[in-house]
Write a protein that holds these residues in place. Structure first.
Motif, short mmCIF file in Angstrom:
data_model
loop_
_atom_site.label_atom_id
_atom_site.label_comp_id
_atom_site.label_asym_id
_atom_site.label_seq_id
_atom_site.Cartn_x
_atom_site.Cartn_y
_atom_site.Cartn_z
N SER A 1 0.36 -38.56 50.05
CA SER A 1 0.70 -38.83 51.45
C SER A 1 1.16 -37.54 52.12
O SER A 1 1.54 -36.58 51.46
CB SER A 1 1.80 -39.89 51.56
OG SER A 1 2.98 -39.47 50.90
N VAL A 2 1.08 -37.55 53.46
CA VAL A 2 1.51 -36.42 54.30
C VAL A 2 2.41 -36.99 55.38
O VAL A 2 2.19 -38.11 55.85
CB VAL A 2 0.29 -35.71 54.95
CG1 VAL A 2 0.73 -34.63 55.91
CG2 VAL A 2 -0.63 -35.14 53.89
N CYS A 3 3.42 -36.24 55.79
CA CYS A 3 4.30 -36.66 56.88
C CYS A 3 3.45 -37.06 58.08
O CYS A 3 2.67 -36.26 58.59
CB CYS A 3 5.24 -35.52 57.26
SG CYS A 3 6.22 -35.84 58.74
N ALA A 4 3.60 -38.31 58.50
CA ALA A 4 2.77 -38.85 59.59
C ALA A 4 3.19 -38.34 60.97
O ALA A 4 2.42 -38.44 61.92
CB ALA A 4 2.83 -40.38 59.57
N TYR B 1 12.46 -39.71 54.98
CA TYR B 1 11.08 -39.52 54.54
C TYR B 1 10.26 -40.80 54.70
O TYR B 1 9.10 -40.76 55.10
CB TYR B 1 11.02 -39.06 53.08
CG TYR B 1 11.61 -37.68 52.86
CD1 TYR B 1 11.45 -36.66 53.79
CD2 TYR B 1 12.33 -37.40 51.71
CE1 TYR B 1 11.99 -35.41 53.58
CE2 TYR B 1 12.87 -36.14 51.49
CZ TYR B 1 12.70 -35.15 52.44
OH TYR B 1 13.22 -33.90 52.22
N ALA B 2 10.88 -41.92 54.39
CA ALA B 2 10.19 -43.21 54.52
C ALA B 2 9.84 -43.47 55.99
O ALA B 2 8.76 -43.97 56.31
CB ALA B 2 11.05 -44.33 53.96
N GLU B 3 10.76 -43.11 56.88
CA GLU B 3 10.53 -43.27 58.31
C GLU B 3 9.38 -42.35 58.76
O GLU B 3 8.48 -42.79 59.49
CB GLU B 3 11.82 -42.90 59.06
CG GLU B 3 11.90 -43.40 60.47
CD GLU B 3 13.28 -43.12 61.05
OE1 GLU B 3 13.36 -42.18 61.87
OE2 GLU B 3 14.24 -43.81 60.67
N ASP B 4 9.41 -41.08 58.31
CA ASP B 4 8.33 -40.12 58.64
C ASP B 4 6.97 -40.62 58.13
O ASP B 4 5.95 -40.37 58.76
CB ASP B 4 8.60 -38.76 58.00
CG ASP B 4 9.60 -37.92 58.77
OD1 ASP B 4 10.00 -38.33 59.89
OD2 ASP B 4 9.99 -36.86 58.26
N ALA B 5 6.99 -41.29 57.00
CA ALA B 5 5.74 -41.79 56.41
C ALA B 5 5.23 -43.03 57.12
O ALA B 5 4.14 -43.51 56.84
CB ALA B 5 5.94 -42.08 54.93
N PHE C 1 2.44 -26.31 58.54
CA PHE C 1 2.33 -27.75 58.32
C PHE C 1 0.92 -28.08 57.83
O PHE C 1 0.00 -27.31 58.00
CB PHE C 1 2.59 -28.52 59.62
CG PHE C 1 3.95 -28.24 60.21
CD1 PHE C 1 4.09 -27.45 61.32
CD2 PHE C 1 5.08 -28.78 59.63
CE1 PHE C 1 5.33 -27.18 61.86
CE2 PHE C 1 6.32 -28.53 60.17
CZ PHE C 1 6.46 -27.73 61.28
N MET C 2 0.77 -29.26 57.27
CA MET C 2 -0.53 -29.75 56.84
C MET C 2 -1.10 -30.65 57.93
O MET C 2 -0.35 -31.25 58.70
CB MET C 2 -0.40 -30.55 55.54
CG MET C 2 0.06 -29.73 54.34
SD MET C 2 -1.06 -28.38 53.92
CE MET C 2 -2.48 -29.30 53.35
N PRO C 3 -2.43 -30.78 57.98
CA PRO C 3 -3.02 -31.74 58.93
C PRO C 3 -2.51 -33.15 58.60
O PRO C 3 -2.36 -33.50 57.43
CB PRO C 3 -4.52 -31.63 58.65
CG PRO C 3 -4.71 -30.31 57.98
CD PRO C 3 -3.44 -30.04 57.23
N LEU C 4 -2.26 -33.94 59.62
CA LEU C 4 -1.72 -35.29 59.42
C LEU C 4 -2.67 -36.17 58.62
O LEU C 4 -2.23 -37.09 57.92
CB LEU C 4 -1.42 -35.94 60.77
CG LEU C 4 -0.43 -35.21 61.67
CD1 LEU C 4 -0.24 -35.97 62.97
CD2 LEU C 4 0.89 -34.97 60.98
#
Length: 170
Positions: free
Chosen positions: A81-84, A138-142, A110-113
């Motif tokens: 997974s990546v930070c959404a 992190y869960a919220e970001d995901a 940063f990585m592409p979403l």
């Protein structure tokens, strides 16, 4: 005079042949570099794809780390997974249902979403105790639901990584 003219022509021909050899060598080196660049998208510091550890090798390295230990390493893994919201972190598959939480040096890239697939990361591996608040963040970001976030009630030992550079397989 004739001798000087013949010597000059021979010298020019010799230099021309050497330049052709050098141009051929440079063209071959460029092809090799371009093949690497075409195979991966690069983020952060420039890194090479060679000598990356496998999942089994990095998993063993993490098994030997204690909280506070660090290890400079490069490894290859699949993105889970990546930070959404920004692409400011990613989770990588470490095998045996373990994940490595990867953040990026100095919040510098940063990585592409929508990043998926295989990556090579280079940087520092370590183990840390992650607080409940940070796990919830992190869960919220995901993009996890409120119910899933509410279930987080204990801190967790986390396999962590600060990446200097990342190669994302195209």
């Amino acid at each position: 005079m004739k001798k000087i003219l013949i010597l000059g022509v021979a010298l020019i021909a010799f230099i021309g042949c050497e330049d052709a050899k050098n141009n051929e060598k440079t063209a071959q080196e460029t092809k090799e570099v371009n093949a690497t660049e075409m195979a991966y998208a690069s983020f952060g510091e420039k890194i090479e794809a060679d000598k990356a550890l496998s999942i089994a090798e990095i998993s063993k390295k993490y098994d030997n780390l204690k909280v506070g230990d660090t290890l400079a390493v490069k490894f290859m893994a699949n993105i889970n997974s990546v930070c959404a919201s920004k692409g400011c972190w990613m989770r990588l598959d470490a095998g045996d249902e373990k994940e490595v939480m990867v953040k990026f040096k100095d919040y510098g890239f940063f990585m592409p979403l929508d990043a998926t697939g295989e990556v090579i990361v280079d940087g520092k591996a370590f183990v840390q105790e992650t607080s409940v608040d940070e796990l919830k963040h992190y869960a919220e970001d995901a993009g996890n639901s409120e119910e899933e976030i509410a279930k987080i009630t204990e801190s967790k030992k986390t396999l962590s990584f600060i990446a200097d550079g990342v190669l994302l397989k195209k």
